[in-house]
Design a protein around this motif. Structure first.
Motif, short mmCIF file in Angstrom:
data_model
loop_
_atom_site.label_atom_id
_atom_site.label_comp_id
_atom_site.label_asym_id
_atom_site.label_seq_id
_atom_site.Cartn_x
_atom_site.Cartn_y
_atom_site.Cartn_z
N GLU C 161 -9.84 39.14 -12.03
CA GLU C 161 -10.16 37.98 -12.87
C GLU C 161 -9.26 37.92 -14.09
OE1 GLU C 161 -14.07 38.15 -14.60
OE2 GLU C 161 -13.89 40.28 -15.09
N ALA C 162 -9.13 36.71 -14.62
CA ALA C 162 -8.48 36.51 -15.91
C ALA C 162 -9.52 35.90 -16.84
CB ALA C 162 -7.29 35.57 -15.77
N PHE C 163 -9.31 36.10 -18.14
CA PHE C 163 -10.29 35.62 -19.11
C PHE C 163 -9.79 34.34 -19.76
CE2 PHE C 163 -11.20 39.98 -18.35
CZ PHE C 163 -12.59 40.03 -18.35
N ALA C 164 -10.58 33.29 -19.62
CA ALA C 164 -10.16 31.98 -20.08
C ALA C 164 -9.90 31.97 -21.58
CB ALA C 164 -11.24 30.94 -19.73
N ASP C 165 -10.73 32.67 -22.33
CA ASP C 165 -10.69 32.51 -23.78
C ASP C 165 -10.12 33.73 -24.51
OD1 ASP C 165 -12.71 34.29 -23.40
OD2 ASP C 165 -14.23 33.20 -24.55
N GLU C 188 -9.58 22.53 -25.55
CA GLU C 188 -8.50 21.85 -24.84
C GLU C 188 -7.39 22.84 -24.46
OE1 GLU C 188 -7.97 19.05 -22.93
OE2 GLU C 188 -10.05 19.23 -23.59
N LEU C 189 -7.04 23.65 -25.48
CA LEU C 189 -5.98 24.63 -25.26
C LEU C 189 -6.38 25.62 -24.16
CD1 LEU C 189 -4.03 26.43 -28.05
CD2 LEU C 189 -5.09 27.78 -26.23
N ILE C 190 -7.63 26.05 -24.20
CA ILE C 190 -8.11 27.01 -23.19
C ILE C 190 -8.06 26.37 -21.80
CG2 ILE C 190 -10.14 28.26 -22.39
CD1 ILE C 190 -10.82 28.68 -25.41
N ALA C 191 -8.52 25.14 -21.73
CA ALA C 191 -8.53 24.45 -20.44
C ALA C 191 -7.11 24.30 -19.91
CB ALA C 191 -9.20 23.09 -20.59
N ASP C 192 -6.17 23.99 -20.80
CA ASP C 192 -4.77 23.85 -20.37
C ASP C 192 -4.22 25.18 -19.85
OD1 ASP C 192 -4.48 21.15 -20.79
OD2 ASP C 192 -3.89 21.39 -22.89
N ARG C 193 -4.51 26.26 -20.58
CA ARG C 193 -4.10 27.59 -20.11
C ARG C 193 -4.63 27.85 -18.71
NH1 ARG C 193 -2.71 31.84 -24.01
NH2 ARG C 193 -3.83 33.50 -22.96
N CYS C 194 -5.90 27.54 -18.53
CA CYS C 194 -6.51 27.80 -17.24
C CYS C 194 -5.82 27.00 -16.14
CB CYS C 194 -8.00 27.48 -17.28
SG CYS C 194 -8.92 28.68 -18.26
N LEU C 195 -5.46 25.76 -16.46
CA LEU C 195 -4.77 24.93 -15.48
C LEU C 195 -3.42 25.56 -15.11
CD1 LEU C 195 -4.90 22.35 -13.83
CD2 LEU C 195 -3.79 21.16 -15.73
N ARG C 196 -2.71 26.04 -16.12
CA ARG C 196 -1.42 26.69 -15.85
C ARG C 196 -1.62 27.91 -14.94
NH1 ARG C 196 2.86 24.99 -18.67
NH2 ARG C 196 4.00 26.87 -18.07
N ARG C 232 -17.28 24.22 -19.93
CA ARG C 232 -17.37 22.89 -19.33
C ARG C 232 -16.00 22.20 -19.33
NH1 ARG C 232 -22.10 21.11 -22.03
NH2 ARG C 232 -23.49 21.81 -20.37
N ALA C 233 -15.28 22.37 -20.43
CA ALA C 233 -13.94 21.77 -20.54
C ALA C 233 -13.00 22.36 -19.49
CB ALA C 233 -13.39 22.00 -21.95
N VAL C 234 -13.11 23.65 -19.27
CA VAL C 234 -12.27 24.30 -18.25
C VAL C 234 -12.55 23.69 -16.88
CG1 VAL C 234 -11.85 26.46 -17.00
CG2 VAL C 234 -11.96 26.46 -19.51
N ARG C 235 -13.82 23.61 -16.56
CA ARG C 235 -14.16 23.05 -15.25
C ARG C 235 -13.67 21.62 -15.10
NH1 ARG C 235 -17.96 23.93 -11.06
NH2 ARG C 235 -17.92 22.08 -9.76
N ARG C 236 -13.91 20.83 -16.16
CA ARG C 236 -13.51 19.43 -16.09
C ARG C 236 -12.01 19.31 -15.86
NH1 ARG C 236 -16.50 17.45 -20.45
NH2 ARG C 236 -14.83 18.38 -21.69
N LYS C 237 -11.26 20.02 -16.66
CA LYS C 237 -9.80 19.97 -16.54
C LYS C 237 -9.35 20.36 -15.13
CE LYS C 237 -6.95 19.76 -19.45
NZ LYS C 237 -6.10 18.68 -19.98
N LEU C 238 -9.86 21.47 -14.64
CA LEU C 238 -9.42 21.94 -13.32
C LEU C 238 -9.78 20.94 -12.23
CD1 LEU C 238 -10.15 25.79 -13.32
CD2 LEU C 238 -8.11 24.55 -14.09
#
Lengths: 258, 258, 258, 258
Positions: C161-165, C188-196, C232-238
């Motif tokens: 696993e990787a840690f989102a935050d 937002e930044l966390i969600a973008d990282r996760c997307l990358r 929630r933002a992470v999920r939404r972005k992905l």
């Protein structure tokens, strides 16, 4: 010379050791405080027995670990450890006072005992707790340990113990359990060693080197019938030979009300 | 008039209630003692906060039941209960003294509170424990309860409480939770009721009957943000109208050493 | 991509985190097993919620340490640890089956998680426990850890696993909590990282170095309202960007009787 | 005829009873599940011993009460009790399977055993838990108890036990402990009574009245050396006289993997 042993180490339905037998042998009872062993009723009974015989009551504080009997290192935050130790001393002291005596010293138990031989932060925590509970209070521990060094610096009344049934290295440390000869079993031999120690004569280290110990207390055990027999032999030998068995931190003689 | 609330009801990682907010509202803090809630650090922090504000510290003793938060009746042997209550008071008192104050009263918690309203053997056990800890000590409980009757007989210093946010039957007992209207929610209305009580005027029972209560303390809650708001409104109303909020069992003013 | 979070971390009266919110965000729920947190009712409720949403249930096994929330290293004997881990998985699995699902993976919690990154004996114990419970079972842990290395050798189904935050060092390890910038807060930044991460693109390590992670799961948190917002933002972005959030160890689809 | 006894009732450092001796005597082992006694290692050891001898493993579920050894009534919410019982069965079953066997029946312990003789809500909870764990599972209890009545209604496989060393009233209930003659101590007499029971002949109630019991299992004890001797005498007598001692809920004979 003082003789000490651990008491009140049962919990609820589970019994451990023969407290009644030990109370007729020792001058200082290290009474468990409920975190690694010892329910309140068992604590009070041990305190009452101690009070009736003039045996000193010490707080045998330990890690919060009933499942491990306080024998496993826990990396507890030192700040929390301070408060946990105060909590335990206070709980036992209340029961001791109800029994007509009081806690006059502290001896950590098991893994906490071993940890603060060298772990400075936890050693400081225990010293801080005792000092906060009562400045200048008596403590009992291993000669050469970090925690007794810090305790002395903090103005606590430091006492050192030797182990009646354990072999020593030439440097005066205990031969680790599990090594050959680490634990002695011959009651007569153990009693003789104790007599030599009391008289200030050297005993033999595990390799035969003469070793001088000058403890303030001898630690005996009571968790097996054999251990009780050994402890009884030690007491008999010492008293026959003129040594008075008496506590280093005597119990209060007058009323103990708050 | 005294105002009391439960404090230190978290445990380790788990927080419950807003102790800091409550300490600015109450004059008496019922501090959990570790059996149903409250780790030693949380207890000490609550005691320090109380000491800093002149708030009295009471021992909120309970059943040994972290999983049930002390809210389930346990058919504990009365002899054991005596020792468990002494243990808890002693533990908290030690931390209170380290914080510069002392335990000045006892208020049982949850299922123990409710049980000893009528369960004579357990009521006797709690009375015995408090009396053994300190003869004549103050206790806080429900008017008309078996345990306060026995406490009075035993020479304890008995105080009775009313509940700010609970409806009463015409007989002066609490409307059981779950019944319609059992719990009041309107901060202004509650504050007004409290003012009437303080002034010795009757309040309305759940059926409208006038009911006179003359408590020594008002119990408020702090386990939700709304509860804290209500408690704050009660304090504001009382103090605005000239009532002095002060403990029935004041904390020590001098040194608290042993 | 899988998204995982810790659930069922309350205990009795004490709540922690927003399980309901998390169950709508994650694909894998690390459900506490009662040793560091989680009473049986809370476990069952989390399992039922997971079953209803097709979320996988993992056993979040930990040290036996409610007071420390499993966050303190305990030097538990590896043989005992094997049995404690089996006990926890079995207990949770029974509740999961009653809820219509089953435990499909294991993710150790807190100090145990951290310890077995490098402590070989305890790592072997956890591997042995999982393997004994079910050969080839899925496990979730930190890339590069000793325990995943041993798990792989033992034929377990290893996921990283990787840690989102959390911020990463250039070497791909976590920046220790307490260091500046260790924890990220901007949703937002966390969600973008996760997307990358999901797209296999490098993120920036704490010093700006590009760093490639290729985890099987992203870990999010739910113990504060902010954390839930971030998750929630992470999920939404992905999901907006076309990533399917799905468990690496899917729950059983048929009947789960014994 | 089945012979059952309680096993694995130690906890960590504390031992209780002689599990090894009992495993050579009984056909069914009521293994503690950790809530009132029994750490995971002790459970697994008992399961391994049972597996090696073809002894059935039963889940000896109890109240969450280590301090009271499960012998005190706790007014636990029935909904929570359901989940606590499932948790315990599941934990033990996992260790049993690792030991090559499985839990084949449930026998509640101590205060829970006594409570559900008449307490409908808790009886329903235990039945619900067993049924949810495995429909039609075997249970062992007191003849005439509420919980066996409900268990039968729910389709569980109900078995009744008689107590080898207890006196009976003419109505077939146990003479309460504490009454004169409530507990029998003569091994030969007890063994003879058991033989009569097995052969379907009446025994004498405490007042001499002939009383016919037709149990599916005889309960013996192992918590004192005397008790083990009595249990051994019972087994010897029965087997000498041709009775086969065998479990009512036999352990699995094939592989027990999940």
């Amino acid at each position: 010379m003082d003789v000490n042993a651990d008491l009140a180490e049962g919990f609820g339905r589970w019994e451990l050791g023969d407290d009644t037998a030990l109370l007729d042998i020792v001058s200082s009872a290290n009474v468990a405080c409920g975190f690694h062993a010892g329910d309140p009723r068992t604590l009070r009974r041990a305190c009452s027995g101690a009070a009736a015989r003039g045996v000193a009551v010490g707080a045998q504080v330990g890690y919060r670990d009933l499942a491990g009997f306080g024998r496993r290192f826990i990396d507890v935050d030192p700040g929390e450890l301070v408060d946990e130790v105060i909590y335990q001393i206070g709980a036992l002291d209340a029961l001791a006072r109800v029994a007509g005596t009081a806690v006059t010293y502290v001896k950590p138990h098991g893994a906490l005992y071993n940890t603060i031989v060298s772990h400075t932060a936890q050693a400081e925590a225990v010293v801080e707790a005792v000092r906060r509970f009562r400045p200048g209070m008596a403590v009992l521990g291993l000669a050469g340990s970090e925690w007794l060094r810090l305790a002395e610096q903090s103005g606590l009344d430091v006492h050192r113990e030797a182990f009646a049934d354990r072999a020593y290295t030439p440097e005066g440390t205990l031969v680790p359990r599990g090594r050959p000869g680490a634990v002695l079993h011959d009651a007569e031999l153990i009693a003789d060693r104790c007599l030599r120690i009391v008289r200030g004569r050297p005993i033999e280290a595990v390799d035969g080197t003469p070793l001088s110990l000058s403890p303030d207390s001898l630690c005996v055990h009571g968790d097996t019938p054999d251990a009780v027999e050994i402890a009884r032999a030690v007491r008999r030998k010492l008293t026959e030979q003129g040594t008075v068995i008496e506590p280093f931190a005597p119990p209060p003689t007058g009323p103990v009300g708050r």
